[in-house]
Each structure stands twice: as structure tokens, then as C-alpha cells.
Design a protein around this motif. Sequence first.
Motif, PDB file in Angstrom:
ATOM      1  N   GLU A 118       0.866  -1.182   0.000  1.00  0.00           N
ATOM      2  CA  GLU A 118       0.000   0.000   0.000  1.00  0.00           C
ATOM      3  C   GLU A 118       0.898   1.225   0.000  1.00  0.00           C
ATOM      4  N   ASN A 119       0.629   2.162  -0.887  1.00  0.00           N
ATOM      5  CA  ASN A 119       1.429   3.383  -1.003  1.00  0.00           C
ATOM      6  C   ASN A 119       2.915   3.066  -1.132  1.00  0.00           C
ATOM      7  N   LYS A 169       4.602   0.760   0.121  1.00  0.00           N
ATOM      8  CA  LYS A 169       5.192   0.191   1.334  1.00  0.00           C
ATOM      9  C   LYS A 169       4.677  -1.227   1.512  1.00  0.00           C
ATOM     10  N   LEU A 170       5.563  -2.103   2.024  1.00  0.00           N
ATOM     11  CA  LEU A 170       5.207  -3.500   2.246  1.00  0.00           C
ATOM     12  C   LEU A 170       4.622  -3.661   3.645  1.00  0.00           C
ATOM     13  N   TYR A 171       3.485  -4.339   3.728  1.00  0.00           N
ATOM     14  CA  TYR A 171       2.833  -4.622   5.007  1.00  0.00           C
ATOM     15  C   TYR A 171       2.652  -6.126   5.144  1.00  0.00           C
ATOM     16  N   SER A 172       2.664  -6.592   6.397  1.00  0.00           N
ATOM     17  CA  SER A 172       2.454  -8.021   6.633  1.00  0.00           C
ATOM     18  C   SER A 172       1.524  -8.219   7.824  1.00  0.00           C
ATOM     19  N   ILE A 173       0.909  -9.386   7.815  1.00  0.00           N
ATOM     20  CA  ILE A 173       0.086  -9.840   8.933  1.00  0.00           C
ATOM     21  C   ILE A 173       0.423 -11.311   9.105  1.00  0.00           C
ATOM     22  N   SER A 174       0.582 -11.741  10.356  1.00  0.00           N
ATOM     23  CA  SER A 174       0.970 -13.138  10.575  1.00  0.00           C
ATOM     24  C   SER A 174       0.168 -13.763  11.706  1.00  0.00           C
ATOM     25  N   LYS A 175       0.084 -15.090  11.618  1.00  0.00           N
ATOM     26  CA  LYS A 175      -0.648 -15.872  12.605  1.00  0.00           C
ATOM     27  C   LYS A 175       0.093 -17.194  12.774  1.00  0.00           C
ATOM     28  N   THR A 176       0.392 -17.570  14.023  1.00  0.00           N
ATOM     29  CA  THR A 176       1.057 -18.841  14.281  1.00  0.00           C
ATOM     30  C   THR A 176       0.055 -19.861  14.767  1.00  0.00           C
ATOM     31  N   LYS A 229       1.072  -4.685   9.761  1.00  0.00           N
ATOM     32  CA  LYS A 229       2.199  -3.859  10.216  1.00  0.00           C
ATOM     33  C   LYS A 229       3.153  -3.660   9.043  1.00  0.00           C
ATOM     34  N   GLU A 230       3.778  -2.486   9.003  1.00  0.00           N
ATOM     35  CA  GLU A 230       4.763  -2.246   7.956  1.00  0.00           C
ATOM     36  C   GLU A 230       5.921  -3.221   8.136  1.00  0.00           C
TER      37      GLU A 230
END
Length: 157
Positions: A66-67, A69-76, A86-87
Motif C-alpha cells: 500500500e502506497n 510500502k510493504l505490510y504483513s500480517i501473521s498468525k502462528t 504492520k509495515e
Amino acid sequence: MKRIALLGLVCFALSGCGDDKVTKEYLVGKWECKWDSYRSKMKDGKFTDYVSDEFNIIMNEEFKIENNKLYSISKTEIDDDSSGWKESDIIDTHTGEIIEKTENNSTEKTIRSLIKKSHDTYIMSNEYIKTRNEQYNSEENTQNLRIKVETICTRIK
């Protein structure tokens, strides 16, 4: 004629070059990542080969841009509650460079790398090495230590 054939062969060989770099665009999507942890002990002044810590975690991670910038979301598998997007600085921090810091009683080295194995697989490696400085007499009990966490991520289709 030989020059044209040679030029064609060189161009063909080089056409795959540059495709082994992990980019923001490459990371976009969903990934399943398996974390494995290893350690090594100091023996006779040298570190031994890595031995598995039997510490394995499976994590699902998703990347988006987005814009620019790389963003990630994680789940274990342990923690089912993700804390939101989060960026991500994974490309900036995992360059393969050795980051070294020396204090009075020890030297610490960190090596972080990101390797593209295929279109659907990458490996993230974090290695941490701490060695005691023998010239410094301290009452602190600084341990020699070498730890490596290797994460193999496979694209979820």
C-alpha cells in the motif's frame, strides 16, 4: 555467424539472472512458513555443527503493498490472534550483511538473509553469534553462543 550464435547463447544464459532477488512484489500474497531453530556449542575453541533445538513453529503470513510500502500480517499455530497489518522491513533487514558489535567482554555478530529458492519458496535465515573476549577479565559469565533460525516459506495457492 558464430558471433550471432554466441551472442544468442549469452543472452539466453543471462535471461534468468536477476530473478533470484526477493522483492516487495514477489512477497505479495499468502505464505506458510516453517521456523526451525538450531544451536551450536563451543568446543576446543571452535563452534560445533548446528544441532536442532526441536523448536518448530508453523506460521501463516500475508504480505500486501500500500502506497509503495510493504505490510504483513501473521498468525502462528500457537497464537491464533493476529495484531493486524504492520509495515514490514524484511527486505531492508535481511541483506546478508554481517552486523558486528563489540563490547568490553564480548563480540556479537548477526547475519540475516533472504533467499528466493523458486517462484513459490523463499528462505529467511537469522544467525546470531556471541563470543567472549578472552582479554577482558570480568566477573560476568559471558557465554559463547551460536544460534540460527531458518524459516522456509511456501506460497499458499
